[in-house]
Write an enzyme that holds these catalytic residues in place. Structure first.
Site, PDB file in Angstrom:
ATOM      1  N   HIS A 136       0.831  -1.204   0.000  1.00 33.71           N
ATOM      2  CA  HIS A 136       0.000   0.000   0.000  1.00 33.71           C
ATOM      3  C   HIS A 136       0.869   1.260   0.000  1.00 33.71           C
ATOM      4  O   HIS A 136       0.625   2.194  -0.777  1.00 33.71           O
ATOM      5  CB  HIS A 136      -0.914  -0.019   1.233  1.00 33.71           C
ATOM      6  CG  HIS A 136      -1.755   1.214   1.388  1.00 33.71           C
ATOM      7  ND1 HIS A 136      -3.009   1.339   0.839  1.00 33.71           N
ATOM      8  CD2 HIS A 136      -1.512   2.383   2.035  1.00 33.71           C
ATOM      9  CE1 HIS A 136      -3.509   2.517   1.138  1.00 33.71           C
ATOM     10  NE2 HIS A 136      -2.625   3.179   1.862  1.00 33.71           N
ATOM     11  N   GLU A 137       1.894   1.285   0.840  1.00 31.27           N
ATOM     12  CA  GLU A 137       2.745   2.478   0.938  1.00 31.27           C
ATOM     13  C   GLU A 137       3.592   2.666  -0.313  1.00 31.27           C
ATOM     14  O   GLU A 137       3.742   3.794  -0.814  1.00 31.27           O
ATOM     15  CB  GLU A 137       3.625   2.409   2.184  1.00 31.27           C
ATOM     16  CG  GLU A 137       2.859   2.349   3.499  1.00 31.27           C
ATOM     17  CD  GLU A 137       1.851   3.495   3.658  1.00 31.27           C
ATOM     18  OE1 GLU A 137       2.061   4.575   3.086  1.00 31.27           O
ATOM     19  OE2 GLU A 137       0.833   3.288   4.343  1.00 31.27           O
ATOM     20  N   HIS A 140       1.523   4.219  -2.989  1.00 35.67           N
ATOM     21  CA  HIS A 140       1.369   5.677  -2.880  1.00 35.67           C
ATOM     22  C   HIS A 140       2.496   6.384  -3.619  1.00 35.67           C
ATOM     23  O   HIS A 140       2.280   7.375  -4.327  1.00 35.67           O
ATOM     24  CB  HIS A 140       1.382   6.105  -1.415  1.00 35.67           C
ATOM     25  CG  HIS A 140       0.051   6.069  -0.735  1.00 35.67           C
ATOM     26  ND1 HIS A 140      -1.082   6.666  -1.251  1.00 35.67           N
ATOM     27  CD2 HIS A 140      -0.339   5.514   0.449  1.00 35.67           C
ATOM     28  CE1 HIS A 140      -2.103   6.484  -0.431  1.00 35.67           C
ATOM     29  NE2 HIS A 140      -1.681   5.785   0.610  1.00 35.67           N
ATOM     30  N   GLU A 199      -6.325   6.545  -1.485  1.00 35.05           N
ATOM     31  CA  GLU A 199      -6.191   5.386  -0.610  1.00 35.05           C
ATOM     32  C   GLU A 199      -6.689   4.123  -1.310  1.00 35.05           C
ATOM     33  O   GLU A 199      -6.074   3.049  -1.204  1.00 35.05           O
ATOM     34  CB  GLU A 199      -6.968   5.616   0.691  1.00 35.05           C
ATOM     35  CG  GLU A 199      -6.393   6.703   1.589  1.00 35.05           C
ATOM     36  CD  GLU A 199      -4.970   6.406   2.026  1.00 35.05           C
ATOM     37  OE1 GLU A 199      -4.663   5.230   2.322  1.00 35.05           O
ATOM     38  OE2 GLU A 199      -4.153   7.350   2.061  1.00 35.05           O
TER      39      GLU A 199
END
Length: 272
Positions: A136-137, A140, A199
């Site tokens: 997820h990070e 980003h 997100e």
């Protein structure tokens, strides 16, 4: 006359908004500030943060963060190479640090600078859970969400300047009311949905990355179920939040997981 000129200038500026197409989403995204400006500032801020906080090194958990994050990075590189975008990461300088904090969180700065707080490790629970967090990070960073947020903030300021000009001949009370209304509307109707969309994008891209790295994306569902239990249902309404609700995330991950598995299969990855 001056107001007319300024309004025209603002309109021209808005019309000439910089855009970039992101390879992971295929979308044209806001890019008012180039990475050549954002990355050096990001790297400096990251170094300053690390100097002011307790970075965990030489432990099993620190090594886990490093190893899993590198697998996610390699997965991203494999995907980009397969899609003729191998040079996309040329200016990225990946770094992943475990920082001592009870906060249940992890975050990423533009250009690949990632921090994982020790407080999230019990929720991540295992390597697959940590892969979901790091996927997820990393996503980003890959989707340039920092650049998009900065660009959106500039546009919000531009709109505020337009409101100020339009109400310049009104009473002070009218001007204040107009600015407050604009601030609320642009935040709830613009900035917050923009953040929630980021997100969700990071969740979707992250699932693909963790799958290509060899981790079953179904484990991301378990991660967010544990997150939901940890929060105890104490969260603002979704429309007032920068993040989707846990329920929304879980439902979306279940929907996207088969796509991530199919993408991993293209690379010959067999998931457990």
């Amino acid at each position: 006359m001056k107001k007319g000129i300024l309004l025209s200038s603002l309109g021209i500026f808005a019309f000439m908004v910089g855009c970039a197409t992101n390879p992971f989403t295929g979308k044209s995204t806001l890019a008012l500030v180039p990475d050549s400006q954002i990355f050096p500032s990001s790297f400096q801020q990251y170094s300053q943060f690390l100097s002011e906080n307790k970075v965990i090194t030489g432990t099993k958990d620190a090594q886990r963060v490093e190893n899993i994050a590198n697998k996610i990075r390699v997965a991203a590189e494999r995907w980009l190479t397969a899609n003729d975008k191998a040079t996309y990461l040329k200016d990225y300088k990946w770094e992943y640090k475990l920082v001592d904090s009870k906060e249940v969180n992890a975050w990423c700065m533009p250009g690949g600078k990632i921090v994982v707080y020790t407080g999230i490790l019990p929720i991540a629970k295992d390597d697959a859970g940590l892969a979901a967090v790091l996927g997820h990070e990393v996503a980003h960073a890959l989707a340039n969400h920092g650049q998009q947020r900065m660009s959106a903030g500039l546009l919000q300021q531009l709109g505020g300047a337009g409101v100020a000009i339009a109400t310049g001949n009104k009473s002070q009370e009218t001007q204040q009311a107009a600015m407050q209304a604009y601030g609320a509307a642009s935040t709830v109707g613009g900035m917050l949905p923009f953040s929630r969309a980021h997100e969700s994008e990071a969740d979707m891209i992250g699932l693909t990355l963790m799958a290509i790295a060899g981790y079953n994306p179904d484990n991301a569902v378990s991660l967010w179920e544990r997150m939901s239990e940890k929060s105890g249902g104490q969260a603002p309404p979704e429309f007032m939040s920068t993040h989707p609700s846990n329920e929304t995330r879980i439902a979306d991950i279940k929907k996207w997981s088969p796509q991530a598995k199919a993408e991993a299969a293209k690379f010959g990855v067999k998931l457990k």
